[in-house]
Design a protein around this motif. Structure first.
Motif, mmCIF file in Angstrom:
data_model
loop_
_atom_site.group_PDB
_atom_site.id
_atom_site.type_symbol
_atom_site.label_atom_id
_atom_site.label_comp_id
_atom_site.label_asym_id
_atom_site.label_seq_id
_atom_site.Cartn_x
_atom_site.Cartn_y
_atom_site.Cartn_z
ATOM 1 N N PHE A 59 29.801 23.335 35.216
ATOM 2 C CA PHE A 59 30.868 22.349 35.031
ATOM 3 C C PHE A 59 30.222 21.259 34.183
ATOM 4 N N HIS A 60 30.445 21.387 32.879
ATOM 5 C CA HIS A 60 29.695 20.589 31.907
ATOM 6 C C HIS A 60 30.248 19.185 31.725
ATOM 7 N N ARG A 61 31.459 18.962 32.226
ATOM 8 C CA ARG A 61 32.081 17.646 32.035
ATOM 9 C C ARG A 61 32.877 17.288 33.278
ATOM 10 N N VAL A 62 32.492 16.191 33.912
ATOM 11 C CA VAL A 62 33.187 15.778 35.139
ATOM 12 C C VAL A 62 33.520 14.289 35.056
ATOM 13 N N ILE A 63 34.730 13.971 35.451
ATOM 14 C CA ILE A 63 35.177 12.585 35.484
ATOM 15 C C ILE A 63 35.835 12.363 36.837
ATOM 16 N N PHE A 102 39.668 12.212 38.071
ATOM 17 C CA PHE A 102 40.410 12.851 36.991
ATOM 18 C C PHE A 102 40.301 14.364 37.101
ATOM 19 N N MET A 103 39.171 14.953 36.663
ATOM 20 C CA MET A 103 39.059 16.407 36.655
ATOM 21 C C MET A 103 37.609 16.850 36.525
ATOM 22 N N ILE A 104 37.389 18.155 36.765
ATOM 23 C CA ILE A 104 36.108 18.801 36.480
ATOM 24 C C ILE A 104 36.400 19.933 35.491
ATOM 25 N N GLN A 105 35.538 20.092 34.504
ATOM 26 C CA GLN A 105 35.792 21.054 33.429
ATOM 27 C C GLN A 105 34.636 22.021 33.264
ATOM 28 N N GLY A 106 34.972 23.294 33.103
ATOM 29 C CA GLY A 106 33.951 24.331 32.933
ATOM 30 C C GLY A 106 34.458 25.453 32.051
ATOM 31 N N GLY A 107 33.744 26.586 32.108
ATOM 32 C CA GLY A 107 34.161 27.766 31.368
ATOM 33 C C GLY A 107 33.545 27.952 30.008
ATOM 34 N N GLN A 119 43.671 27.379 22.789
ATOM 35 C CA GLN A 119 43.068 27.668 24.095
ATOM 36 C C GLN A 119 42.044 28.793 23.953
ATOM 37 N N GLY A 120 40.903 28.628 24.629
ATOM 38 C CA GLY A 120 39.848 29.636 24.552
ATOM 39 C C GLY A 120 39.440 30.128 25.924
ATOM 40 N N SER A 121 38.261 29.720 26.386
ATOM 41 C CA SER A 121 37.786 30.138 27.709
ATOM 42 C C SER A 121 37.678 28.986 28.690
ATOM 43 N N GLN A 122 37.678 27.755 28.185
ATOM 44 C CA GLN A 122 37.434 26.612 29.063
ATOM 45 C C GLN A 122 38.673 26.225 29.870
ATOM 46 N N PHE A 123 38.413 25.711 31.036
ATOM 47 C CA PHE A 123 39.469 25.334 31.977
ATOM 48 C C PHE A 123 39.058 24.071 32.707
ATOM 49 N N PHE A 124 40.001 23.448 33.411
ATOM 50 C CA PHE A 124 39.662 22.301 34.237
ATOM 51 C C PHE A 124 40.485 22.323 35.517
#
Length: 252
Positions: A107-111, A114-119, A162-167
């Motif tokens: 999970f390379h980006r977390v706020i 708000f949200m957590i983002q990975g993929g 849209q690719g592979s990343q999700f949140f």
């Protein structure tokens, strides 16, 4: 052409630029339009939103839904997916999961709030691709919303990026007042009192909902972070990773 990913969104309080799965090298700017009004006004005039099915609010996993268990280094998260409403996003995620594409990704980006983002297999927020090798179009529905625990596709500025990343939406603050009420079902308005990010509705593809393990999502969101290249404090110092995703049920 090099693809530069991010999430492109609007907020009533501030505009946040999120890295996502598939974007462009062009200058990145934040959206300022009211996404709910522009995306849902055409359908709301002919459909009674209070009569439509809202599968995110049903704790039961139906036969026409998928169920996955995401094992992370912080714990397990169960998520049900909605293939009949967002078929391409679900097919993309399920195929990647079966092929082990997400194993070891952070999970390379977390706020927090708000949200957590990975993929992203690169772990930078700049990589990843769909199972078709190119971006695909957003799938919007009056049945799905960015309530707390919603699983949604990250994308670039283009609607077909849209690719592979999700949140996963993590915010637990009351957002019920930040809504275009005439375009939102009453039950969703009530649910937004428990958190969510309504400014993303009508802009991103919601394709799943956490059914168990929101405490793990909260734990990931509380990670110690440091600034990214743009100065936003969202890069985990010690990122949580996905060990594997197990398919518990496939839709019939």
């Amino acid at each position: 052409m090099t693809r530069k990913p991010f999430i492109y969104l609007s907020s009533l309080i501030l505009s946040i630029l999120l890295l996502s799965g598939c974007g462009s090298n062009e200058s990145q700017t934040a959206a300022t339009s009211n996404s709910q009004e522009t995306s849902q006004s055409t359908t709301s005039s002919t459909v009674d939103l209070n009569e439509i099915e809202l599968p995110q609010l049903d704790s039961e996993v139906k036969e026409n839904e998928d169920l996955v268990e995401m094992e992370t280094t912080a714990g397990k998260i169960k998520i049900k997916l909605f293939p009949e409403i967002a078929p391409k996003a679900v097919e993309n995620f399920m195929t990647h999961a079966k092929e082990g594409y997400y194993e070891g990704t952070p999970f390379h980006r977390v706020i927090e709030e708000f949200m957590i983002q990975g993929g992203d297999p690169e772990g930078t927020g700049m990589g990843g691709e769909s199972i078709w090798g190119e971006g695909f179009e957003v799938e919007l529905s009056d049945q799905l919303y960015h309530i707390r625990g919603a699983l949604s596709m990250a994308r670039g500025q283009a609607l077909d990026s849209q690719g592979s990343q999700f949140f996963i939406v993590q915010n637990d603050q009351d957002m019920s007042k930040n809504l275009a009420i005439q375009f939102t079902p009453e039950k969703i308005i009530e649910t937004y009192k428990n958190g969510g990010s309504p400014s993303l509705d009508g802009e991103y593809t919601v394709f799943g909902q956490v059914t168990d393990g929101m405490e793990i999502v909260d734990k990931i969101a509380k990670a110690k972070v440091e600034p990214n290249a743009q100065g936003e404090s969202s890069v985990p110092v010690d990122p949580v990773k996905i060990d594997k995703i197990t398919i518990l049920q496939e839709a019939k």
